[in-house]
Enzyme design. Structure first.
Site, PDB file in Angstrom:
ATOM      1  N   GLY A  14      -3.355  -2.131  -0.448  1.00 56.66           N
ATOM      2  CA  GLY A  14      -3.244  -1.715   0.688  1.00 56.66           C
ATOM      3  C   GLY A  14      -2.852  -0.148   0.905  1.00 56.66           C
ATOM      4  N   ARG A  24      -2.621  14.929  -3.331  1.00 59.94           N
ATOM      5  CA  ARG A  24      -2.587  16.376  -3.608  1.00 59.94           C
ATOM      6  C   ARG A  24      -1.525  16.791  -4.678  1.00 59.94           C
ATOM      7  NH1 ARG A  24       0.987  19.749  -0.959  1.00 59.94           N
ATOM      8  NH2 ARG A  24       0.086  21.953  -0.225  1.00 59.94           N
ATOM      9  N   ARG A  75      -9.615  -3.672  -2.974  1.00 61.80           N
ATOM     10  CA  ARG A  75      -9.279  -4.993  -3.860  1.00 61.80           C
ATOM     11  C   ARG A  75     -10.298  -5.165  -4.664  1.00 61.80           C
ATOM     12  NH1 ARG A  75      -5.593  -5.805   0.931  1.00 61.80           N
ATOM     13  NH2 ARG A  75      -3.714  -5.050   0.017  1.00 61.80           N
ATOM     14  N   CYS A  76      -9.773  -5.385  -5.938  1.00 55.36           N
ATOM     15  CA  CYS A  76     -10.973  -5.433  -7.173  1.00 55.36           C
ATOM     16  C   CYS A  76     -10.606  -6.791  -7.980  1.00 55.36           C
ATOM     17  CB  CYS A  76     -11.053  -4.314  -8.100  1.00 55.36           C
ATOM     18  SG  CYS A  76     -12.191  -4.511  -9.322  1.00 55.36           S
ATOM     19  N   ASP A 106       2.638  -3.549  -5.292  1.00 56.15           N
ATOM     20  CA  ASP A 106       3.041  -4.326  -6.643  1.00 56.15           C
ATOM     21  C   ASP A 106       2.105  -4.914  -7.293  1.00 56.15           C
ATOM     22  OD1 ASP A 106       2.633  -6.118  -4.462  1.00 56.15           O
ATOM     23  OD2 ASP A 106       4.071  -7.875  -5.209  1.00 56.15           O
ATOM     24  N   GLY A 107       0.785  -5.169  -6.374  1.00 54.59           N
ATOM     25  CA  GLY A 107      -0.502  -5.600  -7.179  1.00 54.59           C
ATOM     26  C   GLY A 107      -1.184  -4.652  -8.114  1.00 54.59           C
ATOM     27  N   THR A 129       3.012   2.039  -0.851  1.00 51.59           N
ATOM     28  CA  THR A 129       3.171   0.780   0.155  1.00 51.59           C
ATOM     29  C   THR A 129       4.082   0.977   1.313  1.00 51.59           C
ATOM     30  OG1 THR A 129       3.826  -1.599   0.337  1.00 51.59           O
ATOM     31  CG2 THR A 129       4.497  -0.262  -1.654  1.00 51.59           C
ATOM     32  N   ASP A 131       5.422  -1.254   2.759  1.00 55.34           N
ATOM     33  CA  ASP A 131       6.581  -2.586   2.641  1.00 55.34           C
ATOM     34  C   ASP A 131       7.913  -2.233   1.928  1.00 55.34           C
ATOM     35  OD1 ASP A 131       4.373  -3.980   3.628  1.00 55.34           O
ATOM     36  OD2 ASP A 131       3.920  -4.984   1.974  1.00 55.34           O
ATOM     37  N   ASP A 133       8.781  -2.866  -0.969  1.00 58.51           N
ATOM     38  CA  ASP A 133       9.231  -4.082  -1.587  1.00 58.51           C
ATOM     39  C   ASP A 133       9.298  -3.789  -3.034  1.00 58.51           C
ATOM     40  OD1 ASP A 133       6.497  -3.570  -1.970  1.00 58.51           O
ATOM     41  OD2 ASP A 133       6.068  -5.765  -1.648  1.00 58.51           O
ATOM     42  N   ARG A 175       5.112  -8.971   4.258  1.00 54.00           N
ATOM     43  CA  ARG A 175       4.820 -10.208   3.567  1.00 54.00           C
ATOM     44  C   ARG A 175       6.224 -10.839   3.008  1.00 54.00           C
ATOM     45  NH1 ARG A 175       0.284  -8.330  -0.834  1.00 54.00           N
ATOM     46  NH2 ARG A 175       1.303  -6.449  -1.049  1.00 54.00           N
ATOM     47  N   GLU A 191      16.855  -6.788  19.457  1.00 47.75           N
ATOM     48  CA  GLU A 191      18.104  -7.954  19.733  1.00 47.75           C
ATOM     49  C   GLU A 191      18.196  -8.631  18.146  1.00 47.75           C
ATOM     50  OE1 GLU A 191      16.398  -7.471  22.707  1.00 47.75           O
ATOM     51  OE2 GLU A 191      18.437  -6.462  22.890  1.00 47.75           O
TER      52      GLU A 191
END
Ligand code: ADP
Length: 326
Positions: A14, A24, A75-76, A106-107, A129, A131, A133, A175, A191
């Site tokens: 991602g 850079r 994605r490969c 992470d992938g 990423t 995320d 994570d 995720r 909230e």
């Protein structure tokens, strides 16, 4: 140890704002240290399908402010096979690339770890990423920008939510990781946040409703992490319609808007520091590590630790959100 003369650089998985700032920094730091740089296009795909281009200092001019990644990402599937990785290794040998810098989540770092072990090949990773994570680092490249995007979007939704006195569920990326939803909720004064780390322990929606949301208000904003663990914003809204029909409920799925945009100053600086650190790490003999940041100090995190699932959520953030939404 073989000396490193040429490095390859790729972005994978991602995309995240700040990846260009990292590209850079890696490129310029490598050239500064006398190394040759090759850009590999479309993540691991570029190794398998031979999309490799020489990079000079000016290849990365005028990109620090751009979201996305000039190297493209993909994605490969092939890289997940032994045969695919063999082709990738042959491409690295043919191109005389002595080490890799992999920018991704992470992938991508899992793939890097497997490849590095299989071929005893030097790789350093950068956490790219939105995320946040990955373990062993306080921050990942792209997280701050995504958080700001979420805050701005929720601010806008608040205007309509309060005018119509509605309950809004806003679905946030992440995720299995609730960092974006939790901190997005704190930053936008929402909230509540319904996040995967807590969903497995308790019925957060039932808790929320039984607490009556915020007593002084008749509109509410609840940020929900996407995915199967929470069920996502749609599932929340469906439940409310059936179980709590007194609420006028709406859903917004923020989606890919969270990935885009010009990186914040914090992300640009983080990516610049981490990119330069990746070159220092390789020249220092570090292997199979991700560059992390802990308490504003650059650290090396073994891939095996970085990619461990279930990064713990900070309980003080959960408590703060709860206290501030009375
Ligand atoms: P992210 O890096 O954002 O988490 P993905 O999980 O899609 O993104 O992973 C990106 C790419 O990394 C995959 O398309 C694949 O090429 C590679 N990858 C992921 N997991 C593995 C694995 N177990 N073995 C080899 N390569 C992998």
């Amino acid at each position: 140890m073989d000396s490193i003369k040429c490095i390859g650089l790729l972005t994978s998985g991602g995309d995240a704002p700040g990846m260009n700032a990292a590209i850079r920094a890696v490129t310029r730091a490598a050239i500064y240290k006398g190394l040759e740089v090759k850009g590999i296009l479309r993540g691991y795909r570029g190794l398998i399908f031979d999309e490799i281009v020489p990079f000079q200092s000016n290849s990365v001019s005028n990109i620090i402010q751009q979201g996305g990644t000039i190297l493209k990402t993909a994605r490969c599937q092939e890289f997940q096979t032994v045969e695919g990785r063999q082709i990738a290794y042959e491409a690295l040998k043919r191109e005389n690339i002595d080490a890799l810098v992999v920018i991704g989540g992470d992938g991508s770092l899992t793939g890097a770890r497997i490849f590095a072990q299989e071929y005893n090949y030097p790789i350093v990773g950068l956490p790219g990423t939105i995320d946040n994570d990955l373990q062993g680092t306080d921050l990942t490249i792209g997280y701050d920008t995504a958080l700001n995007t979420i805050m701005q979007a929720v601010d806008k939704i608040r205007d309509t939510a309060s005018s119509h006195e509605r309950l809004f569920f806003i679905e946030i990326m992440g995720r299995e990781c609730g960092n974006l939803a939790l901190n997005g909720a704190i930053a936008s004064g929402a909230e509540a946040a319904i996040i995967p780390e807590i969903s497995i322990q308790q019925d957060q929606l039932a808790d929320l409703i039984s607490n009556g949301f915020r007593k002084s208000k008749n509109s509410s904003l609840v940020l929900v992490t996407e995915g199967d663990i929470t069920g996502g914003a749609m599932a929340m809204a469906e439940r409310v319609k059936i179980e709590y029909p007194q609420y006028d409920v709406r859903v917004t799925i923020l989606g890919h808007v969270q990935r885009g945009g010009s990186p914040t100053a914090n992300d640009r600086i983080l990516a610049s520091r981490m990119g330069a650190a990746a070159i220092d790490a390789l020249l220092d003999g570090q292997r199979n590590v991700m560059i992390g940041i802990q308490n504003d100090v650059i650290v090396y995190v073994p891939f095996s630790k970085a990619i461990k699932k279930n990064k713990p959520i900070q309980q003080d953030l959960v408590d703060t959100l709860k206290i501030l939404s009375i």
